[in-house]
Design a protein around this motif. Structure first.
Motif, mmCIF file in Angstrom:
data_model
loop_
_atom_site.group_PDB
_atom_site.id
_atom_site.type_symbol
_atom_site.label_atom_id
_atom_site.label_comp_id
_atom_site.label_asym_id
_atom_site.label_seq_id
_atom_site.Cartn_x
_atom_site.Cartn_y
_atom_site.Cartn_z
ATOM 1 N N ASP A 78 0.782 -1.042 -0.142
ATOM 2 C CA ASP A 78 -0.016 0.058 -0.199
ATOM 3 C C ASP A 78 0.757 1.190 -0.119
ATOM 4 O O ASP A 78 1.197 1.810 0.954
ATOM 5 N N THR A 158 1.747 -2.458 4.647
ATOM 6 C CA THR A 158 2.320 -1.303 5.132
ATOM 7 C C THR A 158 4.092 -0.801 5.266
ATOM 8 O O THR A 158 4.320 0.233 5.796
ATOM 9 N N LYS A 161 5.272 2.453 3.719
ATOM 10 C CA LYS A 161 4.531 3.726 4.515
ATOM 11 C C LYS A 161 5.355 3.899 5.807
ATOM 12 O O LYS A 161 5.671 5.088 6.099
#
Length: 442
Positions: A78, A158, A161
């Motif tokens: 993501d 993730t 991120k």
């Protein structure tokens, strides 16, 4: 003749005394360090917008069994797709690794084309080739960081991120290592690997991060600043443990290696004992090479610079040996020395100095034994409860960890004897396509 015997015994006892003191000081240091691993891990940075540009290289040599699942996993990341690229480094594979990449529309580098001269051996040589093909110095203009993964790895969605946020918030450090978790732990061997990683992740890596010390690079699941890497010639490493070698270069340059406890890379652990021994022998072989070749430079830095604690911490890491090796050497000293005394019935007949050293060895060895029990008992329980979803089983996990640790002794000794030999890379076979600790998944 008796005087000669007593002198020899005293010298031997003295050597064991020095070794025992060193081992106990080393163990005590890590016990103290471990205190800073307790407590809930808390982010010291805020999650920010996607900004950092990543190049992800996945090292793959004959990985047709797992490469498809790895590609699918990486496609779940993501993060702004315009800010990262993934390339499989198909390193001289003779199976369907490259064909699978083509079938899935996955970008990859094929080193068998031999467009560039091979630099080094094994995984780092393949990565260096990929950097050459993708532009080398020009990569600095396109990417901020390089992430290294192995072909069997799965990652949390993730991951970019988290690393982006930490990288930006912490002033763009030279490297960040993500939490290394295990794909599998169904057998005693793979469980031993997993538990050892859980202990290291919390009571070594997290503890060091909290203290501002240099964290360790684990070979996979880390990012390195592209400009730093290119400045030092890319992946031109001489050892079989390019991760430790890179870490030492960063340390000598007064750089930073940080730890991220909040995003994970899932690595397949060997279930086959023979494969495991080969892997750990390669690790030990490379580790000792980096230790011996960096000893003088690190000692010079210790006396030259003010960051003495950080340098000393790295020296202890380089020459720490495996915990099982340390405990075994200590206990072996007790057995040999006391065995001599009981067999000859002369335990207290030779020199007073010899007797005093024996008594001190006996005392500090029991202290060491207590610290080892503390590490394998209290710390193991805490790490598993705080950081994993695994069901805690004291007997099975203790046995698995001890089995893993004590079979490491052979690998450590062989690696020590062969430390100058850095020319043969032994590949670890992979076949797990899912994160599953309850059953074997092929």
């Amino acid at each position: 003749m008796e005087l000669i015997k007593d002198t020899i015994v005293t010298v031997v006892v003295g050597l064991f005394f020095v070794l025992t003191i060193y081992i106990n000081l080393n163990t005590l240091y890590y016990v103290i360090l471990g205190f800073f691993g307790f407590g809930k891990a808390k982010r010291d940075y805020e999650i920010t917008e996607d900004k950092t540009r990543f190049l992800i290289l996945v090292a793959a040599h004959n990985e047709e069994k797992v490469i498809a699942s790895t590609i699918e996993n990486l496609r779940q990341i993501d993060y702004n797709p315009e800010l990262f690229d993934v390339y499989i480094v198909n390193d001289n594979s003779i199976d369907r690794t490259g064909a699978i990449c083509e079938e899935m529309g996955q970008k990859y580098v094929d080193t068998s084309k031999k467009l560039f001269e091979r630099e080094g051996v094994g995984k780092p040589a393949g990565l260096q080739y990929a950097l050459r093909e993708l532009g080398f110095e020009k990569l600095v203009d396109k990417y901020d960081c390089l992430m290294i993964l192995d072909a069997d790895n799965h990652v949390d969605p993730t991951i970019l991120k988290e690393l982006n946020s930490q990288y930006v918030a912490k002033g763009e450090p030279e490297a960040i290592q993500a939490y290394l978790d295990s794909k599998n732990s169904a057998t005693n061997l793979s469980l031993g690997y997993a538990v050892s990683y859980y202990l290291v992740n919390r009571f070594f890596q997290l503890a060091k991060y909290r203290l501002g010390l240099i964290n360790s690079i684990g070979g996979t699941g880390f990012i390195v600043k592209m400009s730093y890497l290119m400045k030092h010639g890319g992946f031109r490493f001489k050892s079989l443990t390019e991760d430790i070698e890179l870490e030492m270069e960063i340390v000598k340059d007064n750089g930073r290696v940080l730890w991220n406890h909040f995003v994970r890379v899932y690595d397949e652990k060997p279930d086959n004992f023979k494969v495991s021994i080969k892997q750990r022998t390669r690790w030990s072989q490379g580790h000792w090479y980096v230790a011996f070749t960096n000893f003088k430079p690190m000692v010079k830095l210790f006396f030259k610079e003010k960051r003495k604690i950080k340098i000393l911490d790295q020296l202890l890491y380089l020459f720490g040996m495996a915990r099982a090796v340390q405990l075994t050497l200590t206990l072996a000293g007790i057995v040999i020395i006391y065995g001599y005394g009981f067999v000859t019935n002369r335990l207290h007949d030779f020199s007073t100095t010899g007797n005093q050293l024996i008594d001190m060895i006996f005392g500090v060895s029991f202290l060491s034994l207590f610290m080892f029990i503390y590490q394998f008992g209290v710390l193991m329980f805490y790490a598993i409860k705080m950081d994993t979803k695994q069901k805690y089983s004291f007997l099975r996990m203790t046995w698995a960890t001890l089995f893993y640790a004590y079979t490491y002794i052979y690998a450590q000794l062989v690696g020590l004897l062969k430390w100058r030999q850095q020319h043969t890379w032994v590949k670890t076979e992979h076949n797990k396509t899912a994160v599953d600790h309850n059953r074997e998944t092929a």
